[in-house]
Design a protein around this motif. Structure first.
Motif, PDB file in Angstrom:
ATOM      1  N   PHE A 100       0.825  -1.202   0.000  1.00 55.12           N
ATOM      2  CA  PHE A 100       0.000   0.000   0.000  1.00 55.12           C
ATOM      3  C   PHE A 100       0.860   1.253   0.000  1.00 55.12           C
ATOM      4  CE2 PHE A 100       0.921  -0.868   4.394  1.00 55.12           C
ATOM      5  CZ  PHE A 100       1.032   0.365   5.014  1.00 55.12           C
ATOM      6  N   GLY A 101       0.206   2.345  -0.287  1.00 53.14           N
ATOM      7  CA  GLY A 101       0.843   3.648  -0.236  1.00 53.14           C
ATOM      8  C   GLY A 101      -0.232   4.690  -0.005  1.00 53.14           C
ATOM      9  N   ALA A 102       0.101   5.935  -0.293  1.00 56.82           N
ATOM     10  CA  ALA A 102      -0.870   7.015  -0.162  1.00 56.82           C
ATOM     11  C   ALA A 102      -0.742   7.930  -1.372  1.00 56.82           C
ATOM     12  CB  ALA A 102      -0.648   7.813   1.119  1.00 56.82           C
ATOM     13  N   SER A 103      -1.886   8.366  -1.848  1.00 62.09           N
ATOM     14  CA  SER A 103      -1.944   9.248  -3.008  1.00 62.09           C
ATOM     15  C   SER A 103      -2.577  10.575  -2.597  1.00 62.09           C
ATOM     16  CB  SER A 103      -2.769   8.591  -4.119  1.00 62.09           C
ATOM     17  OG  SER A 103      -2.843   9.430  -5.242  1.00 62.09           O
ATOM     18  N   PHE A 104      -1.912  11.650  -2.956  1.00 65.99           N
ATOM     19  CA  PHE A 104      -2.384  12.993  -2.634  1.00 65.99           C
ATOM     20  C   PHE A 104      -2.902  13.659  -3.902  1.00 65.99           C
ATOM     21  CE2 PHE A 104       0.581  11.778   0.550  1.00 65.99           C
ATOM     22  CZ  PHE A 104       0.379  12.537   1.688  1.00 65.99           C
ATOM     23  N   MET A 105      -4.089  14.244  -3.854  1.00 68.82           N
ATOM     24  CA  MET A 105      -4.592  15.078  -4.932  1.00 68.82           C
ATOM     25  C   MET A 105      -5.250  16.290  -4.298  1.00 68.82           C
ATOM     26  SD  MET A 105      -6.879  14.260  -8.328  1.00 68.82           S
ATOM     27  CE  MET A 105      -8.491  14.222  -7.545  1.00 68.82           C
ATOM     28  N   GLY A 106      -4.585  17.427  -4.424  1.00 66.30           N
ATOM     29  CA  GLY A 106      -5.031  18.598  -3.693  1.00 66.30           C
ATOM     30  C   GLY A 106      -4.913  18.325  -2.199  1.00 66.30           C
ATOM     31  N   ASP A 107      -5.983  18.566  -1.460  1.00 65.47           N
ATOM     32  CA  ASP A 107      -5.987  18.298  -0.025  1.00 65.47           C
ATOM     33  C   ASP A 107      -6.542  16.917   0.312  1.00 65.47           C
ATOM     34  OD1 ASP A 107      -4.953  20.816   0.609  1.00 65.47           O
ATOM     35  OD2 ASP A 107      -6.943  21.740   0.587  1.00 65.47           O
ATOM     36  N   ASP A 108      -6.840  16.127  -0.702  1.00 66.93           N
ATOM     37  CA  ASP A 108      -7.414  14.800  -0.496  1.00 66.93           C
ATOM     38  C   ASP A 108      -6.298  13.757  -0.463  1.00 66.93           C
ATOM     39  OD1 ASP A 108      -9.428  12.826  -0.239  1.00 66.93           O
ATOM     40  OD2 ASP A 108      -9.346  12.438  -2.389  1.00 66.93           O
ATOM     41  N   VAL A 109      -6.315  12.896   0.539  1.00 70.67           N
ATOM     42  CA  VAL A 109      -5.318  11.830   0.672  1.00 70.67           C
ATOM     43  C   VAL A 109      -6.057  10.503   0.775  1.00 70.67           C
ATOM     44  CG1 VAL A 109      -3.350  10.951   1.958  1.00 70.67           C
ATOM     45  CG2 VAL A 109      -3.822  13.406   1.950  1.00 70.67           C
ATOM     46  N   GLN A 110      -5.680   9.531  -0.082  1.00 67.32           N
ATOM     47  CA  GLN A 110      -6.319   8.228  -0.069  1.00 67.32           C
ATOM     48  C   GLN A 110      -5.290   7.119  -0.162  1.00 67.32           C
ATOM     49  OE1 GLN A 110      -9.364   9.197  -3.319  1.00 67.32           O
ATOM     50  NE2 GLN A 110     -10.628   8.082  -1.841  1.00 67.32           N
ATOM     51  N   LYS A 111      -5.662   5.955   0.339  1.00 72.37           N
ATOM     52  CA  LYS A 111      -4.778   4.796   0.358  1.00 72.37           C
ATOM     53  C   LYS A 111      -4.744   4.130  -1.017  1.00 72.37           C
ATOM     54  CE  LYS A 111      -4.100   0.401   2.825  1.00 72.37           C
ATOM     55  NZ  LYS A 111      -4.667  -0.483   3.887  1.00 72.37           N
ATOM     56  N   THR A 112      -3.540   3.925  -1.553  1.00 73.09           N
ATOM     57  CA  THR A 112      -3.376   3.199  -2.800  1.00 73.09           C
ATOM     58  C   THR A 112      -3.118   1.733  -2.491  1.00 73.09           C
ATOM     59  OG1 THR A 112      -1.047   3.861  -2.817  1.00 73.09           O
ATOM     60  CG2 THR A 112      -2.555   5.151  -4.149  1.00 73.09           C
ATOM     61  N   THR A 113      -3.745   0.859  -3.265  1.00 76.97           N
ATOM     62  CA  THR A 113      -3.608  -0.577  -3.082  1.00 76.97           C
ATOM     63  C   THR A 113      -3.385  -1.234  -4.438  1.00 76.97           C
ATOM     64  OG1 THR A 113      -6.013  -0.807  -3.200  1.00 76.97           O
ATOM     65  CG2 THR A 113      -5.026  -0.653  -0.992  1.00 76.97           C
ATOM     66  N   ASP A 114      -3.048  -2.501  -4.430  1.00 77.11           N
ATOM     67  CA  ASP A 114      -2.770  -3.232  -5.664  1.00 77.11           C
ATOM     68  C   ASP A 114      -4.013  -3.243  -6.558  1.00 77.11           C
ATOM     69  OD1 ASP A 114      -1.010  -4.854  -7.291  1.00 77.11           O
ATOM     70  OD2 ASP A 114      -2.269  -6.568  -6.743  1.00 77.11           O
ATOM     71  N   GLY A 115      -3.883  -2.717  -7.780  1.00 80.02           N
ATOM     72  CA  GLY A 115      -5.000  -2.687  -8.716  1.00 80.02           C
ATOM     73  C   GLY A 115      -5.855  -1.440  -8.637  1.00 80.02           C
ATOM     74  N   SER A 116      -5.510  -0.493  -7.770  1.00 76.68           N
ATOM     75  CA  SER A 116      -6.281   0.737  -7.672  1.00 76.68           C
ATOM     76  C   SER A 116      -5.834   1.723  -8.758  1.00 76.68           C
ATOM     77  CB  SER A 116      -6.146   1.366  -6.288  1.00 76.68           C
ATOM     78  OG  SER A 116      -4.808   1.746  -6.029  1.00 76.68           O
ATOM     79  N   TYR A 117      -6.640   2.753  -8.947  1.00 77.27           N
ATOM     80  CA  TYR A 117      -6.284   3.795  -9.905  1.00 77.27           C
ATOM     81  C   TYR A 117      -6.768   5.137  -9.392  1.00 77.27           C
ATOM     82  CZ  TYR A 117     -11.122   4.181 -11.588  1.00 77.27           C
ATOM     83  OH  TYR A 117     -12.479   4.406 -11.679  1.00 77.27           O
ATOM     84  N   GLU A 118      -6.161   6.199  -9.905  1.00 75.13           N
ATOM     85  CA  GLU A 118      -6.563   7.544  -9.511  1.00 75.13           C
ATOM     86  C   GLU A 118      -6.726   8.425 -10.727  1.00 75.13           C
ATOM     87  OE1 GLU A 118      -5.629  10.766  -6.110  1.00 75.13           O
ATOM     88  OE2 GLU A 118      -3.855   9.948  -7.083  1.00 75.13           O
ATOM     89  N   CYS A 119      -7.842   9.138 -10.786  1.00 81.89           N
ATOM     90  CA  CYS A 119      -8.076  10.158 -11.801  1.00 81.89           C
ATOM     91  C   CYS A 119      -7.604  11.499 -11.251  1.00 81.89           C
ATOM     92  CB  CYS A 119      -9.554  10.230 -12.155  1.00 81.89           C
ATOM     93  SG  CYS A 119     -10.197   8.768 -12.990  1.00 81.89           S
ATOM     94  N   ILE A 120      -6.618  12.083 -11.890  1.00 83.32           N
ATOM     95  CA  ILE A 120      -6.059  13.354 -11.439  1.00 83.32           C
ATOM     96  C   ILE A 120      -6.637  14.463 -12.294  1.00 83.32           C
ATOM     97  CG2 ILE A 120      -3.944  14.668 -11.086  1.00 83.32           C
ATOM     98  CD1 ILE A 120      -2.497  11.911 -10.920  1.00 83.32           C
ATOM     99  N   LEU A 121      -7.457  15.283 -11.689  1.00 84.11           N
ATOM    100  CA  LEU A 121      -8.140  16.338 -12.412  1.00 84.11           C
ATOM    101  C   LEU A 121      -7.178  17.469 -12.765  1.00 84.11           C
ATOM    102  CD1 LEU A 121     -11.363  16.488 -10.217  1.00 84.11           C
ATOM    103  CD2 LEU A 121     -11.091  15.366 -12.435  1.00 84.11           C
TER     104      LEU A 121
END
Length: 256
Positions: free
Chosen positions: A189-210
């Motif tokens: 796992f890890g953590a993904s930051f987008m603006g002030d939002d922080v969420q846990k990254t896991t195997d197979g996850s994805y993030e849409c970066i606006l």
């Protein structure tokens, strides 16, 4: 927005659609699992298409050309990707159980198909001499504005070391970007930051970066993270290695 949906009955994980889910990404992106012997035929009247092998054994076939590709895990630095323009039929065949990611967007331009491998991919090391090495990562670029000015897309990979940071210092750009994450252990796992939002990254996850949202990543110690990064150029404003640093963190770009 970060999510980790299950694969559907067709072995697909839909990440975004130009006319549907996460349409603000301006791309069609999906992850596809191929079983041995499965043949995936791809054709679009309007969209350019790029397919990257994440893991497994496949055969790419287009026109009179074909290439086989083997990648034991996503963490092996042996990229294989095919990039074609609209109205170019091709298929990817699973020579073993495999995982690929498919990226598409609209593009009126026509260009010859390009197959990417170790011979024509750019590998760069970043952050190894800054911040005590805490931002050290390896970044691979299949294609961007510099080598594919005819494309409306960018495709690359990041090999992220345990306990370190990437996409750093915090920065943003006008173009939408998507990350697809894999870890060397299913519980990684890890953590993904987008603006002030922080969420846990896991195997197979994805993030849409606006667009215009600052973003950066960190990985838990002991786990290695890999992610595909996919960008859609904006008409009249292509991504040209664009990094607009957050003002309060801008000093980090030149800090030792």
């Amino acid at each position: 927005m970060l999510d980790n949906p299950a694969f559907n009955e067709n072995g697909e994980k839909i990440l975004c659609e130009m006319n549907g889910k996460n349409s603000e990404m301006l791309m069609n992106i999906k992850v596809k699992r191929l079983v041995k012997g499965e043949k995936l035929e791809i054709y679009s009247d309007e969209n350019e298409t790029a397919v990257l092998l994440i893991q497994g054994d496949v055969k790419f076939v287009w026109g009179d050309e074909e290439r086989t590709a083997h990648r034991k895990t996503p963490f092996v630095k042996t990229p294989f990707a095919l990039h074609v323009c609209k109205k170019t039929p091709f298929y990817v065949e699973g020579l073993g159980d495999s995982e690929i990611i498919i990226q598409q967007t609209d593009n009126e331009k026509e260009f010859a198909p390009v197959f990417y491998d170790e011979s024509n991919c750019l590998y760069q090391e970043f952050g190894n001499e800054q911040w005590g090495g805490t931002g050290h990562r390896t970044c691979a670029t299949m294609f961007d504005l510099s080598n594919a000015p005819y494309s409306n897309m960018v495709m690359g990979e990041v090999f992220h070391h345990p306990g370190k940071w990437s996409s750093y210092p915090p920065h943003h750009h006008p173009q939408p970007e998507l990350y697809y994450f894999r870890f060397d252990y299913p519980q990684g796992f890890g953590a993904s930051f987008m603006g002030d939002d922080v969420q846990k990254t896991t195997d197979g996850s994805y993030e849409c970066i606006l667009p215009h949202n600052a973003h950066q990543q960190v990985c838990a110690p002991g786990y290695t993270m890999y992610y595909v990064w996919l960008i859609r150029h904006i008409d009249g404003d292509p991504w040209d290695k664009t990094r607009i640093y957050e003002k309060e963190h801008e000093w980090l770009a030149t800090a030792p």
